[in-house]
Each structure stands twice: as structure tokens, then as C-alpha cells.
Design an enzyme around this catalytic site. Structure first.
Site, PDB file in Angstrom:
ATOM      1  N   GLY A   3     -10.613  76.404 -38.844  1.00 59.05           N
ATOM      2  CA  GLY A   3     -11.199  77.698 -39.159  1.00 59.05           C
ATOM      3  C   GLY A   3     -11.567  78.498 -37.937  1.00 59.05           C
ATOM      4  O   GLY A   3     -11.628  79.723 -37.989  1.00 59.05           O
ATOM      5  N   PHE A   4     -11.797  77.817 -36.821  1.00 60.35           N
ATOM      6  CA  PHE A   4     -12.171  78.515 -35.591  1.00 60.35           C
ATOM      7  C   PHE A   4     -10.923  79.029 -34.881  1.00 60.35           C
ATOM      8  O   PHE A   4     -10.851  80.193 -34.508  1.00 60.35           O
ATOM      9  CB  PHE A   4     -12.970  77.588 -34.675  1.00 60.35           C
ATOM     10  CG  PHE A   4     -13.725  78.305 -33.594  1.00 60.35           C
ATOM     11  CD1 PHE A   4     -15.025  78.737 -33.813  1.00 60.35           C
ATOM     12  CD2 PHE A   4     -13.144  78.558 -32.366  1.00 60.35           C
ATOM     13  CE1 PHE A   4     -15.729  79.416 -32.819  1.00 60.35           C
ATOM     14  CE2 PHE A   4     -13.827  79.231 -31.366  1.00 60.35           C
ATOM     15  CZ  PHE A   4     -15.128  79.663 -31.598  1.00 60.35           C
ATOM     16  N   SER A   7     -11.527  74.728 -50.021  1.00 63.74           N
ATOM     17  CA  SER A   7     -12.092  76.026 -49.679  1.00 63.74           C
ATOM     18  C   SER A   7     -12.470  76.765 -50.959  1.00 63.74           C
ATOM     19  O   SER A   7     -11.682  76.810 -51.902  1.00 63.74           O
ATOM     20  CB  SER A   7     -11.087  76.865 -48.890  1.00 63.74           C
ATOM     21  OG  SER A   7     -11.539  78.199 -48.778  1.00 63.74           O
ATOM     22  N   ASN A  56     -12.729  79.945 -51.172  1.00 66.89           N
ATOM     23  CA  ASN A  56     -12.367  81.346 -50.980  1.00 66.89           C
ATOM     24  C   ASN A  56     -10.945  81.712 -51.390  1.00 66.89           C
ATOM     25  O   ASN A  56     -10.525  82.848 -51.214  1.00 66.89           O
ATOM     26  CB  ASN A  56     -12.589  81.729 -49.511  1.00 66.89           C
ATOM     27  CG  ASN A  56     -14.025  81.516 -49.085  1.00 66.89           C
ATOM     28  OD1 ASN A  56     -14.946  81.870 -49.805  1.00 66.89           O
ATOM     29  ND2 ASN A  56     -14.219  80.908 -47.924  1.00 66.89           N
ATOM     30  N   THR A  91     -17.721  67.339 -44.708  1.00 67.19           N
ATOM     31  CA  THR A  91     -17.251  68.106 -45.847  1.00 67.19           C
ATOM     32  C   THR A  91     -16.878  69.526 -45.414  1.00 67.19           C
ATOM     33  O   THR A  91     -17.187  69.945 -44.294  1.00 67.19           O
ATOM     34  CB  THR A  91     -18.359  68.231 -46.916  1.00 67.19           C
ATOM     35  OG1 THR A  91     -19.450  68.986 -46.353  1.00 67.19           O
ATOM     36  CG2 THR A  91     -18.850  66.886 -47.393  1.00 67.19           C
ATOM     37  N   THR A 133     -17.215  73.754 -46.654  1.00 68.94           N
ATOM     38  CA  THR A 133     -18.378  74.593 -46.939  1.00 68.94           C
ATOM     39  C   THR A 133     -18.843  74.405 -48.387  1.00 68.94           C
ATOM     40  O   THR A 133     -18.098  73.918 -49.235  1.00 68.94           O
ATOM     41  CB  THR A 133     -18.046  76.075 -46.703  1.00 68.94           C
ATOM     42  OG1 THR A 133     -16.914  76.431 -47.514  1.00 68.94           O
ATOM     43  CG2 THR A 133     -17.717  76.331 -45.243  1.00 68.94           C
TER      44      THR A 133
END
EC number: 1.3.5.2
Length: 344
Positions: free
Chosen positions: A68-69, A179, A181, A250, A252
């Protein structure tokens, strides 16, 4: 210096814009002769006692950067200079996509947390592959997902496309079905579809190994912290059935329990300090109920060296940072590695 000067300045601005600015700045200064060496001399902890072999891979230290970064593998070399033992790129999808509409990234400063609803924004797996072809020595994990427009019934095709493309360019794979999202993505965590997906990938893994000089690539499953005990027991069964290498615990959370920030009502996945306890509970549950049958990478709310040690003691073999890296800065990596050495 980071927490006293740099972070307060960065936190004045929009978090997504700061993210892109930071990438450009780190890329720029790393091109100046000698800067990479200086950064390594400040943050890297070199000690053979930090090395550990997990799912057949030797890690120089147990602290990694979570997915994700560096979604598109643009900065993995420069980030590794800050002392990370491994970098996980992605989540990447077969075709590049914009992700969800902006604004989609929110700081919760009072809670030392972040809410994101990015939606797998990335340039596509082939773009990442081109950058990874230049890799020399950085241990890389490839986090793979499905495109938003792909129905769950066809999701396996997206994961296979990403798996095939990245196979010769990453050291391990992470299957992201957790995720919050991407619409309906978490439905793939149900036992039947998840078993089918992981078994298909594992079969592909064995097939590709037969025509390669490499060993079978470790495949890990990244799970949500919101799973019930019954669902976590299903995860243990699935790992044993499909013989994948392990679990990342884990991702989010969709929980908003105990938050103070005015941004708490934003939709998306919550990361950071509020997740510390729950992610450790999940790690401990998986480790104990499986009798340590598979390795676990612990991630979620690591903001101090003690947080990392707690996850390692709960059953994690390795740990990853994301939100803690943003709030605490690169000194956190060094602090964890020194604390690990101090525990030996």
C-alpha cells in the site's frame, strides 16, 4: 527530528499529496552521490543475529514495509535504505485503475491512525514488472488483487494474470481478498471461494516451478481483523488444505470502536494504533489454534518497538509497518531491530 520538525510540516497538507511529494523527494535526494550510504548508516542495523529464514526465504531482519505504501514499485530500493528487511509492493491489478474518487485518505491524529478508501489505485501489474526488472538485492513481496470491474466469479483470472506476470520478479506473493475498499472483495474470504482461489494459485505455482530453476514461490493470504473466531478457524483449515506458505495478519479494519477524531465517520479501512490490540489477538489465535503450523507476518498498529515485540511473542515470524512508519518515522525500524537484538 522527524517527529519534531518533519512530521508537523507534512501533516499540514493533504495526506495523499504528501505521499506523492515524499516519493518524489526521496527519489531525488537518493540520486545525490553518497546520500543512500548516509541514510543506511543512520538507520540500518547490520547484525547476523537479526537474520531469519521464513517460508524458505532468508530475511536480513524481521521488519518489512507493508503493501500500500509503494503500490507501483517506484521506490523499493530507496525505502530499503531506511533499514527494512523486505518491501511488499502492491496491491497491483491486471489493468491499471484510478481507484476511488478523491478525497480518499484521512489522518486521525488524535488516534494515531489513518482511514483510507483508495480502492487499489495502481498502474497495473506490467508497469510494476518493468520497474522490478531493475531490482538487485531487495527482497520483494508481490501483493495481488482483482480489478474493480471484475466480478467475483471471474476474480481468479485476475489473480492468475498478476501471479504469472510477477512470478520471476518477486520473492513471495500475497493474495489480498481483505481490503474493504473494493466492492464485494471480502466475500472472497468465505471458505469455499477462498479455497478455490488459493488452490488454483497453488496449482499454478507448482506448474511454473516445473519449468523454472526457482523453488515454488511462497503464497501468503492477507486477512481482515474483522473475522470471527469461526472464520479464523476456517482460515487455518484453508491454509492446511491448500498448503500455501502462511498468513499476513492483518489488513485494515472497518471497526470504529473507541475513536476520538472527527474523521472517524469517513468510510474505508482504518489502520494504526486502534488496530494494535486486535491484530495481535488474531496473530495469537492463529498461532495457538494451528499449533504454529504456518508462519505469520504480523501487521497492524505497530508504533513502537514494544508493539513489534508483542506481535513476535504472539506468534508472528516477521512484522510489517505502514501507519506507524508515517507517524513515527524511519527511526522506528531501527528501534525495532535493536529491541529484537536486546531480546536475544
Amino acid at each position: 527530528m522527524y517527529k519534531l520538525i518533519i512530521r508537523p510540516i507534512l501533516f499540514w497538507f493533504d495526506p495523499e499529496e504528501v505521499h506523492y511529494f515524499t516519493f518524489s523527494f526521496v527519489k531525488f535526494i537518493s540520486k545525490i552521490p553518497g546520500v543512500s550510504s548516509i541514510i543506511r548508516s543512520i538507520y540500518e542495523v547490520k547484525d547476523s543475529r537479526l537474520e531469519r529464514e521464513v517460508f524458505g526465504i532468508k530475511f536480513k531482519n524481521p521488519v518489512g514495509l507493508a503493501a500500500g505504501f509503494d503500490k507501483d514499485a517506484k521506490l523499493y530500493k530507496e525505502l530499503s535504505d531506511f533499514g527494512f528487511g523486505f518491501i511488499e509492493i502492491g496491491t497491483v491489478t491486471p489493468v491499471g485503475q484510478e481507484g476511488n474518487p478523491k478525497k480518499r485518505l484521512f489522518r486521525l491524529k488524535e488516534d494515531q491512525a489513518i482511514i483510507n478508501r483508495m480502492g487499489f489505485n495502481n498502474g497495473g501489474v506490467l508497469e510494476a514488472v518493468e520497474r522490478l526488472k531493475k531490482n538487485s538485492g531487495v527482497l520483494i513481496g508481490g501483493n495481488i488483487g482483482k480489478n474493480k470491474v471484475t466480478d467475483n466469479e471471474d476474480a481468479v483470472k485476475d489473480y492468475i494474470i498478476c501471479f504469472d506476470a510477477l512470478y520471476n520478479h518477486v520473492d513471495y506473493f500475497v493474495v489480498n481478498v481483505s481490503s474493504p475498499n473494493t466492492p464485494n472483495l471480502r466475500a472472497l474470504q468465505d471458505k469455499e471461494p477462498l479455497t478455490a482461489l488459493l488452490q488454483t494459485l497453488q496449482n499454478r505455482n507448482v506448474e511454473k516451478q516445473k519449468t523454472s530453476t526457482q523453488k515454488v514461490k511462497p503464497i501468503l493470504l492477507k486477512i481482515a481483523p474483522d473475522l470471527t473466531d469461526e472464520q479464523l478457524l476456517d482460515i487455518i483449515d484453508i491454509v492446511k488444505t491448500t498448503q500455501i506458505a502462511g498468513v499476513i495478519a492483518t489488513n485494515t479494519t472497518i471497526s470504529r470502536e473507541g475513536l476520538q477524531s472527527s474523521n472517524q465517520s469517513e468510510t474505508g479501512g482504518l489502520s494504526g494504533k486502534p488496530l494494535t490490540k486486535r491484530s495481535t489477538e488474531v496473530i495469537r489465535f492463529l498461532s495457538e489454534k494451528s499449533n504454529k503450523a504456518f508462519p505469520i507476518i504480523g501487521v497492524g498498529g505497530i508504533h513502537s518497538a514494544d508493539d513489534a515485540i508483542e506481535k513476535l511473542n504472539a506468534g508472528a515470524s516477521l512484522v510489517q509497518l505502514y501507519t506507524g512508519f508515517i507517524y513515527e518515522g524511519p527511526a522506528l525500524i531501527k528501534a525495532i531491530n535493536k529491541k529484537v537484538l536486546g531480546q536475544l
